[in-house]
Write an enzyme that holds these catalytic residues in place. Structure first.
Site, PDB file in Angstrom:
ATOM      1  CB  SER A 151      -0.849   0.041  -5.164  1.00  0.00           C
ATOM      2  OG  SER A 151      -0.935   0.369  -6.533  1.00  0.00           O
ATOM      3  CE  LYS A 194       2.606  -1.101  -8.218  1.00  0.00           C
ATOM      4  NZ  LYS A 194       1.741  -1.002  -7.030  1.00  0.00           N
TER       5      LYS A 194
END
Length: 222
Positions: A151, A194
């Site tokens: 990611s 996140k």
């Protein structure tokens, strides 16, 4: 199933404390909040390290070859996001992209795959007629455990392109998303954690309206 059973048991406890014979959504939320509070000590320590300058994270200004990536840590049933500094260094060479995490065996197979795909994109985009006359190094700064997942591959690509073009990146932004060999940005997991992780750091330093998180378009619905 065990985590669900534990959650129901604790929710029932909160219902009993409220002298309510039926477990409702408020009691389930109390149980979830209590679980997070018990498991968030590591998060608080990490945020304190950023606040005191032990972990270096910039949330203002511009830097060449440096970008804020986003990671997710999982501790039992608790998961939380944190920003991490990713840097790229470039020099004359034979087209090799060195992943320092992989070289020191701190990278999992998915992370290594992401960096190799990134290298494939660079070759396809910029080395169709002539070989790439560069060598590059990528690293997660102040990372002392295993790095896994792809990611951060888009963030690594932005840091690398910034170093190559000598174009600065705004440090008030954090980035997540994987990249494929066509240069397309792909969806990732843990996007909410996140975003919250970078928001918390920016909020502690003072939100100024220029800070934000770049996420893949496919993750907007999350």
């Amino acid at each position: 199933m065990r985590s669900i059973a534990d959650l129901l048991t604790e929710a029932e406890y909160w219902a009993q404390q409220a002298k309510n014979g039926v477990v409702g959504s408020v009691h389930v939320q109390q149980a979830i909040d209590a679980q997070f509070r018990r498991g968030s000590r590591i998060l608080e320590r990490m945020q304190e390290s950023i606040r005191r300058g032990f972990l270096l994270i910039d949330t203002a200004g511009e830097k060449i070859g440096q970008v804020n990536g986003l990671t997710v840590m999982e501790l039992g049933d608790v998961s939380f996001g944190l920003p991490t500094r990713i840097t790229a260094s470039v020099r004359m060479g034979d087209g090799e992209v060195i992943d320092i995490e992989r070289e020191v065996e701190l990278a999992g197979p998915l992370h290594s795959k992401g960096v190799l795909i990134l290298s494939g994109f660079l070759g396809r985009r910029y080395a169709q007629e002539k070989p790439l006359a560069l060598s590059a190094s990528l690293v997660f700064e102040q990372s002392y455990g295993e790095v896994e997942g792809d990611s951060a591959s888009s963030a690594e690509l932005y840091a690398l392109l910034s170093a190559l073009a000598e174009v600065p990146i705004k440090q008030g932004l954090a980035v997540t998303g994987s990249v494929n060999q066509n240069g397309e940005i792909q969806a990732i997991g843990g996007v909410n954690e996140k975003i919250e992780g970078f928001f918390d750091v920016c909020q502690q330093r003072g939100l100024d309206g220029t800070q934000g998180v770049l996420i893949p378009l496919a993750n907007v619905k999350d």
